[in-house]
Design a protein around this motif. Structure first.
Motif, PDB file in Angstrom:
ATOM      1  N   GLU A  34      10.766   5.456 -12.952  1.00  0.00           N
ATOM      2  CA  GLU A  34      11.978   6.243 -13.116  1.00  0.00           C
ATOM      3  C   GLU A  34      13.160   5.819 -12.250  1.00  0.00           C
ATOM      4  O   GLU A  34      14.296   5.945 -12.682  1.00  0.00           O
ATOM      5  N   PRO A  35      12.958   5.293 -11.031  1.00  0.00           N
ATOM      6  CA  PRO A  35      14.128   4.903 -10.230  1.00  0.00           C
ATOM      7  C   PRO A  35      14.991   3.811 -10.876  1.00  0.00           C
ATOM      8  O   PRO A  35      16.159   3.689 -10.562  1.00  0.00           O
ATOM      9  N   ASP A  36      14.420   2.999 -11.771  1.00  0.00           N
ATOM     10  CA  ASP A  36      15.185   1.918 -12.405  1.00  0.00           C
ATOM     11  C   ASP A  36      14.662   1.708 -13.824  1.00  0.00           C
ATOM     12  O   ASP A  36      13.615   1.089 -14.023  1.00  0.00           O
ATOM     13  N   ALA A  48       0.844  -1.193   0.000  1.00  0.00           N
ATOM     14  CA  ALA A  48       0.000   0.000   0.000  1.00  0.00           C
ATOM     15  C   ALA A  48       0.882   1.247   0.000  1.00  0.00           C
ATOM     16  O   ALA A  48       1.886   1.299   0.726  1.00  0.00           O
ATOM     17  N   VAL A  49       0.566   2.192  -0.818  1.00  0.00           N
ATOM     18  CA  VAL A  49       1.117   3.542  -0.909  1.00  0.00           C
ATOM     19  C   VAL A  49       2.534   3.613  -1.488  1.00  0.00           C
ATOM     20  O   VAL A  49       2.768   4.361  -2.418  1.00  0.00           O
ATOM     21  N   GLU A  50       3.492   2.862  -0.967  1.00  0.00           N
ATOM     22  CA  GLU A  50       4.831   2.915  -1.546  1.00  0.00           C
ATOM     23  C   GLU A  50       5.560   1.588  -1.376  1.00  0.00           C
ATOM     24  O   GLU A  50       5.261   0.805  -0.469  1.00  0.00           O
ATOM     25  N   LEU A  51       6.510   1.372  -2.267  1.00  0.00           N
ATOM     26  CA  LEU A  51       7.317   0.155  -2.211  1.00  0.00           C
ATOM     27  C   LEU A  51       8.286   0.223  -1.049  1.00  0.00           C
ATOM     28  O   LEU A  51       8.650   1.317  -0.593  1.00  0.00           O
ATOM     29  N   PRO A  52       8.785  -0.919  -0.583  1.00  0.00           N
ATOM     30  CA  PRO A  52       9.835  -0.899   0.441  1.00  0.00           C
ATOM     31  C   PRO A  52      11.113  -0.292  -0.162  1.00  0.00           C
ATOM     32  O   PRO A  52      11.243  -0.197  -1.388  1.00  0.00           O
ATOM     33  N   PRO A  53      12.074   0.098   0.669  1.00  0.00           N
ATOM     34  CA  PRO A  53      13.285   0.763   0.169  1.00  0.00           C
ATOM     35  C   PRO A  53      14.059  -0.033  -0.890  1.00  0.00           C
ATOM     36  O   PRO A  53      14.560   0.549  -1.844  1.00  0.00           O
ATOM     37  N   ILE A  54      14.157  -1.327  -0.735  1.00  0.00           N
ATOM     38  CA  ILE A  54      14.838  -2.163  -1.729  1.00  0.00           C
ATOM     39  C   ILE A  54      13.848  -3.231  -2.170  1.00  0.00           C
ATOM     40  O   ILE A  54      13.819  -4.335  -1.634  1.00  0.00           O
ATOM     41  N   PRO A  55      13.016  -2.918  -3.173  1.00  0.00           N
ATOM     42  CA  PRO A  55      11.967  -3.860  -3.570  1.00  0.00           C
ATOM     43  C   PRO A  55      12.516  -5.085  -4.284  1.00  0.00           C
ATOM     44  O   PRO A  55      13.576  -5.050  -4.899  1.00  0.00           O
ATOM     45  N   VAL A  56      11.782  -6.159  -4.180  1.00  0.00           N
ATOM     46  CA  VAL A  56      12.058  -7.399  -4.906  1.00  0.00           C
ATOM     47  C   VAL A  56      11.062  -7.451  -6.060  1.00  0.00           C
ATOM     48  O   VAL A  56       9.885  -7.164  -5.877  1.00  0.00           O
ATOM     49  N   TRP A  57      11.526  -7.802  -7.247  1.00  0.00           N
ATOM     50  CA  TRP A  57      10.665  -7.829  -8.436  1.00  0.00           C
ATOM     51  C   TRP A  57      10.190  -9.239  -8.720  1.00  0.00           C
ATOM     52  O   TRP A  57      10.920 -10.178  -8.469  1.00  0.00           O
ATOM     53  N   PRO A  58       9.006  -9.427  -9.253  1.00  0.00           N
ATOM     54  CA  PRO A  58       7.999  -8.402  -9.500  1.00  0.00           C
ATOM     55  C   PRO A  58       7.355  -7.915  -8.208  1.00  0.00           C
ATOM     56  O   PRO A  58       7.384  -8.603  -7.192  1.00  0.00           O
ATOM     57  N   ALA A  59       6.781  -6.736  -8.295  1.00  0.00           N
ATOM     58  CA  ALA A  59       6.134  -6.116  -7.136  1.00  0.00           C
ATOM     59  C   ALA A  59       4.924  -5.319  -7.613  1.00  0.00           C
ATOM     60  O   ALA A  59       4.805  -5.002  -8.794  1.00  0.00           O
ATOM     61  N   ALA A  60       4.062  -5.007  -6.671  1.00  0.00           N
ATOM     62  CA  ALA A  60       2.906  -4.168  -6.968  1.00  0.00           C
ATOM     63  C   ALA A  60       2.722  -3.176  -5.827  1.00  0.00           C
ATOM     64  O   ALA A  60       3.008  -3.485  -4.666  1.00  0.00           O
ATOM     65  N   VAL A  61       2.274  -1.990  -6.173  1.00  0.00           N
ATOM     66  CA  VAL A  61       1.997  -0.953  -5.183  1.00  0.00           C
ATOM     67  C   VAL A  61       0.693  -0.267  -5.595  1.00  0.00           C
ATOM     68  O   VAL A  61       0.410  -0.134  -6.779  1.00  0.00           O
TER      69      VAL A  61
END
Length: 121
Positions: free
Chosen positions: A102-104, A21-34
């Motif tokens: 944009e971050p990656d 919810a709202v934002e990804l964790p600082p170092i996300p694991v892919w795939p991910a959803a927010v």
């Protein structure tokens, strides 16, 4: 009674545990959803209102287009769309398309916006 955030989190987590919810964790694991939710009361729908509309904005991120097509294809199906369509408060799908992350620049993204409707009382 659950909040709309709790309801959406439960629906998505049941089919895809890496949803936030709202934002990804600082170092996300892919795939991910927010997802985030914009809510507005339906003042004119009936006397005294009584319902709230919620636009759920889901962003799915993955390293490949193929992963996105499994999780959230551009049209019907996938893993995440049916999870939201199955909610009692689901009204309709508003939009779906490609998005930027944009971050990656090596990560692909797709968005889905759906409308939910819940009673206020």
């Amino acid at each position: 009674m659950s909040t709309v955030h709790e309801t959406v989190t439960a629906a998505l987590s049941a089919v895809f545990p890496n949803a936030w919810a709202v934002e990804l964790p600082p170092i996300p694991v892919w795939p991910a959803a927010v997802f985030d939710i914009d809510s507005a009361p339906e003042e004119a729908w009936c006397s005294g209102g009584g319902y709230t509309q919620h636009d759920v904005n889901l962003i799915v991120l993955a390293r490949t287009i193929e992963e996105l097509d499994v999780l959230l294809p551009m049209s019907a199906g996938g893993t995440l769309r049916p999870a939201l369509e199955g909610l009692d408060s689901y009204q309709y799908e508003d939009a779906c398309g490609d998005a930027d992350y944009e971050p990656d620049p090596a990560v692909y993204a797709r968005f889905l916006t759906v409308r939910l409707r819940t009673p206020r009382y």
